[in-house]
Design an enzyme around this catalytic site. Structure first.
Site, mmCIF file in Angstrom:
data_model
loop_
_atom_site.group_PDB
_atom_site.id
_atom_site.type_symbol
_atom_site.label_atom_id
_atom_site.label_comp_id
_atom_site.label_asym_id
_atom_site.label_seq_id
_atom_site.Cartn_x
_atom_site.Cartn_y
_atom_site.Cartn_z
ATOM 1 N N THR A 83 0.667 -1.332 0.206
ATOM 2 C CA THR A 83 -0.068 0.077 0.054
ATOM 3 C C THR A 83 0.804 1.159 0.045
ATOM 4 O OG1 THR A 83 -1.908 -1.169 1.103
ATOM 5 C CG2 THR A 83 -1.874 1.092 1.165
ATOM 6 N N THR A 158 2.141 -4.069 4.641
ATOM 7 C CA THR A 158 2.110 -4.394 5.948
ATOM 8 C C THR A 158 2.012 -5.639 6.410
ATOM 9 O OG1 THR A 158 -0.255 -3.852 5.983
ATOM 10 C CG2 THR A 158 1.237 -2.058 6.538
ATOM 11 N N ASP A 159 0.990 -6.572 5.665
ATOM 12 C CA ASP A 159 0.675 -7.912 5.974
ATOM 13 C C ASP A 159 2.109 -8.877 6.409
ATOM 14 O OD1 ASP A 159 -1.656 -7.204 5.139
ATOM 15 O OD2 ASP A 159 -1.957 -8.639 3.522
ATOM 16 N N LYS A 237 1.526 -7.661 13.432
ATOM 17 C CA LYS A 237 0.526 -6.695 12.816
ATOM 18 C C LYS A 237 -0.909 -7.328 13.582
ATOM 19 C CE LYS A 237 -2.203 -5.529 8.730
ATOM 20 N NZ LYS A 237 -2.168 -5.499 7.220
HETATM 21 N N1 GLU Z 1 -1.769 -7.098 1.404
HETATM 22 C C1 GLU Z 1 -0.853 -5.915 0.746
HETATM 23 C C2 GLU Z 1 0.464 -6.204 1.378
HETATM 24 O O1 GLU Z 1 0.756 -6.409 2.481
HETATM 25 C C3 GLU Z 1 -1.444 -4.668 0.889
HETATM 26 C C4 GLU Z 1 -1.492 -4.205 2.531
HETATM 27 C C5 GLU Z 1 -0.655 -3.390 2.377
HETATM 28 O O2 GLU Z 1 0.283 -3.094 2.132
HETATM 29 O O3 GLU Z 1 -0.673 -2.763 3.694
HETATM 30 O O4 GLU Z 1 1.215 -5.914 0.579
#
Ligand code: GLU
Length: 425
Positions: A83, A158-159, A237
């Site tokens: 993101t 973030t995942d 997370k």
């Molecule tokens: N699921 C994706 C990832 O972890 C998008 C979520 C994000 O970046 O926070 O890359």
């Protein structure tokens, strides 16, 4: 017609806001990027009028150069996707493809006041797709730049941000500068995006502190007041969408960074310091390791499959470290399979799905039965960290892997847990 990228003046009942019109994923919200780099979301129904102050013109041709400012430290920002990268995509309404310093500084001008910014795009992927080979690419890029910059920031989804942070913490056996992983819970087309503040705090921390090593820099609270510098091996997370989703489990943050004040407050004193030492990486991983959450009614055929196809199994066990191996035909067969697997050289590592607290090899008879056959109890180590650590150990330390699993190498085991109570409040 007003279009994304135009500089606009928006008048609502209460105020007038000027900035660049951004793409918005919410139909009722207009997103405007202010001159300080932060986005605001404005309810469409509250807008009295909106007019263009300056039309956005697509920049063609020449690449914009960023002037090097003498006396400022240098930070390189590595992009991997997620993101936080969509922020880079949206910019002034156009698409940023190359992740250049000029493009990034146009989006977050504050960064240019903190340091000379360099950039490199390693990948553009969602972090759930990461493979060990991606960790190796990131580590190699860190090594390539480490002696030439004052700090490295890695933009990441973030995942699985904490999987990568653990992998980097283990791979970088010696590191002489700060390497901070930064993500964004909300994309840049939302008024509540957190990416730019996380990046700014990371840059401030690099410049203001003597810290070296791998850490995360994410919102410390749901306000935009401060970010926390978090352990690469003990953080998780803990919320799907909150900006302060990242929490240290069984420990506390390393430091806090004030967004407006720029003040760095260390909560830990025993951290690695910046040095001139050469960077050393050990970047191999063994992919015959699996992480599995146990549950009730588990089939023995699964245990058989695991024993046949893997070198090591990390269980996210229940409570103090229990596996379904005690009562009933199916469960007792699971026990025998694990016993044989370990006898033949397989490793069974046990962590807890409770996350808080530590597993224990002998509080109950059931736990003693598991330690008797050679299961390794991973103390208060997070399941994902145990998985990454074991895959790394098996490849780089071979025969010593089992012994080293319960040695504290990168802060992944905390002998004295003090932060348990109410930490997630
Ligand atoms: N699921 C994706 C990832 O972890 C998008 C979520 C994000 O970046 O926070 O890359």
């Amino acid at each position: 017609m007003i279009k994304e990228g135009d500089r606009v003046k928006v008048r609502t009942e209460k105020e007038t806001i000027e900035g660049v019109l951004m793409p918005s994923s919410e139909t009722d919200i207009v997103v405007v990027k202010l001159d300080n780099g932060y986005n605001v979301g404005i309810d469409k129904h509250k807008i009295r009028n909106m007019k263009v102050v300056e039309e956005h013109k697509e920049k063609k041709g020449k690449k914009k150069e960023v002037k090097i400012k003498k006396g400022l430290p240098t930070i390189i920002i590595l992009g991997t996707g997620g993101t936080i990268a969509s922020k880079v995509d949206y910019t002034t309404g156009g698409v940023i493809a190359k992740f250049s310093p000029a493009e990034l500084l146009e989006l977050i001008p504050e960064l240019g006041k903190i340091a000379n910014i360099k950039t490199e795009l390693i990948a553009n992927m969602m972090s759930e797709d990461m493979m060990f080979s991606d960790y190796q690419k990131i580590a190699a890029t860190v090594k390539k730049h480490a002696d030439k910059v004052d700090g490295i920031i890695i933009g990441h989804g973030t995942d699985t941000l904490t999987h990568t942070s653990a992998a980097l913490a283990f791979m970088l056996e010696k590191i002489n500068i700060p390497v901070l992983l930064v993500g964004s819970q909300r994309s840049s087309d939302r008024g509540s995006s957190d990416g730019s503040i996380n990046l700014i705090c990371a840059a401030k921390f690099i410049v203001e502190s003597d810290f070296a090593g791998v850490a995360l820099c994410m919102h410390a609270t749901s306000e935009d007041d401060k970010c926390a510098i978090l352990s690469p091996t003990k953080t998780r997370k803990m919320h799907t969408s909150r900006r302060d989703a990242f929490k240290v489990i069984n420990d506390g943050p390393i430091a806090l960074v004030g967004y407006k004040t720029g003040k760095v407050e260390f909560l830990k004193k025993d951290y690695l310091k910046k040095s001139k030492d050469k960077v050393v990486i050990k970047d191999k991983f063994d992919d015959n390791v699996i992480l599995l959450k146990t549950h009730t009614n588990m089939k023995h055929s699964l245990f058989e499959f695991l024993a046949k196809n893997y070198k090591a199994i990390v269980f996210e066990a229940t409570g103090l470290g229990h596996l379904p191996t005690n009562l009933g035909k199916e469960n007792l067969k699971n026990y025998e399979t694990l016993k044989k697997f370990i006898k033949k050289g397989g490793i069974v590592a046990i962590s807890s799905q409770c996350l808080f607290g530590r597993v224990h090899p002998n509080v109950y008879v059931n736990l003693r039965r598991l330690s008797e056959i050679g299961c390794v109890f991973c103390e208060d180590m997070l399941p994902e960290t145990a998985f990454i650590k074991l895959a790394w150990l098996l490849s780089n330390y071979k025969k010593d892997a089992k012994k080293m699993l319960t040695e504290n190498l990168r802060g992944e085991i905390n002998k004295r847990i003090e932060f348990e109570e109410d930490y997630l409040e």
